[in-house]
Design an enzyme around this catalytic site. Sequence first.
Site, PDB file in Angstrom:
ATOM      1  CG  ASP A  89     -22.818  -8.918  -7.031  1.00  0.00           C
ATOM      2  OD1 ASP A  89     -23.911  -9.492  -7.216  1.00  0.00           O
ATOM      3  OD2 ASP A  89     -22.022  -8.641  -7.946  1.00  0.00           O
ATOM      4  CD  GLN A 146     -21.985 -10.011 -14.407  1.00  0.00           C
ATOM      5  OE1 GLN A 146     -23.001  -9.491 -13.952  1.00  0.00           O
ATOM      6  NE2 GLN A 146     -21.693 -11.284 -14.200  1.00  0.00           N
ATOM      7  CE  LYS A 177     -26.530 -10.167 -12.288  1.00  0.00           C
ATOM      8  NZ  LYS A 177     -25.061 -10.124 -12.129  1.00  0.00           N
TER       9      LYS A 177
END
Lengths: 293, 293
Positions: free
Chosen positions: B119, B96, B52
Amino acid sequence: MEPIDGKKLSSTIKEEIAREVEEIKQAGGKVPHLVAVLVGHDPASETYVNNKEKACNKVGIESEVIRLEESISQEELLNKVDELNNDPKVDGFIVQLPLPDHIDEQKVIEAVDPKKDVDGFHPVNMGRMVLGLPAYLPATPAGILEMLKRYNIETEGKDCVVLGRSNIVGKPVANLMLQKTTPGNCTVTVCHSRTKNLEQVLAKADILIVAMGKMEFVTADMVKEGAVVIDVGIHRIRSDKTKSGWKLKGDVKFDEVKGKASYITPVPGGVGPMTIVSLLKNTIAASQGRIYG
Amino acid sequence: MEPIDGKKLSSTIKEEIAREVEEIKQAGGKVPHLVAVLVGHDPASETYVNNKEKACNKVGIESEVIRLEESISQEELLNKVDELNNDPKVDGFIVQLPLPDHIDEQKVIEAVDPKKDVDGFHPVNMGRMVLGLPAYLPATPAGILEMLKRYNIETEGKDCVVLGRSNIVGKPVANLMLQKTTPGNCTVTVCHSRTKNLEQVLAKADILIVAMGKMEFVTADMVKEGAVVIDVGIHRIRSDKTKSGWKLKGDVKFDEVKGKASYITPVPGGVGPMTIVSLLKNTIAASQGRIYG
């Protein structure tokens, strides 16, 4: 064929709710308190709000209707919502829809504190429901699941077809029937105006939930032998056979389809009476902090 | 059969994003800023976060990784989330997953300000997506729709079958394919572990999205001639034919199914590379206030 008697079932559940409210009172708990906000004088909305108030009275839930003029500004309405959000007396409230054209409905829905959103219309509650988290469920979908549960209708592994993809019925009921729950665990198909092979899809449906808003659209030839048929439609037509001069019809041609279905909901007296039960249940859940703690 | 080249497509889109970021800079706008919070040292998570960061660097998005020890308490992590929520420099951030066992993942997800939830995991964004409102879409479903769009694959009125009902792929992609959008407007069926007649359902699928987590489960005999097959699965197996000693496989038996499909995504190089593109797009949307104004 067994007709699903939503009227009788809702009476039974209201009695259960009344006992529950009584127990809460006996234990010295807070009496659940529901507020309905009614903007303007739409006759259908008046009726709905009156029915909700009556149902609350019947089960011992405190209820209150706040009537606001049609001319109210969006800001004033949002201030009222904010006031209710912050009023500790109020466990849950609903803003009766539709709202006048000059008010952004979505903005009002999203202004309601999700913890008090007993209509289950706020995106947070919709999202939590989809994700399988505790949430206030919207009234009609929750009422349908309650009917399936109370009639001990097996859903696991069944083909459930939902006809219609509205935000208040089709989408949420499809998402609920998909969850790892009972009722639930269905293979779910959602059909709508763009569906090309509707007859083929419907022919496979073990459970058929019709919420498309087309009067008597579903006929016997479209339904599988032994299917469970849930009719969410409601249409008012003129009739010289009733005292009122009106008659209600659903999205399903009841007289035809009942011969093929194993269970079927009539209109009126099917899904309709169950929706108010969902609202009462959400209100108790709110007062007891069952969803958000 | 045309393979869908997710790797090439994602490169193309990254170039577009890089140009867009450059234009924002030229116009004196705020450079989009993404933060990734990484708790502990899970190797897969390390890899994802590194990828990312690399992608951000490539397109000119400012990125930052906050590394926290595995031993961090839930409260400390929630404080960090709160800090990021209130940091005007940060347009969007992700925590994450998975998190260590002593931390309530759902609580952390819901602590993220929906406006910075790039997200798309917060219930508000999920709910808004289902309701058809502007929302940050979760990466994999959004990547799938982007592929369908870029390959000009017709979806309207098609039978789309989703295999799997996870919160991060199956449910959201089913809800997206159902919307009145392009891509979208499909008749959508969701299958899962309780589905009884899987072969029959799959045989009708014009578009088949497989996200069930069973290696090479879908074989050629299960797929309709000319179907579009999207494989979300990813499985690592030992191989003596590769330098790394590992080989990646999907949920679909690619070599078999490719002969029947009109379009098919390979694993690797299909859906995977598209997910990071979704994250970059969400970050730009966040910095430009495109979702929540």
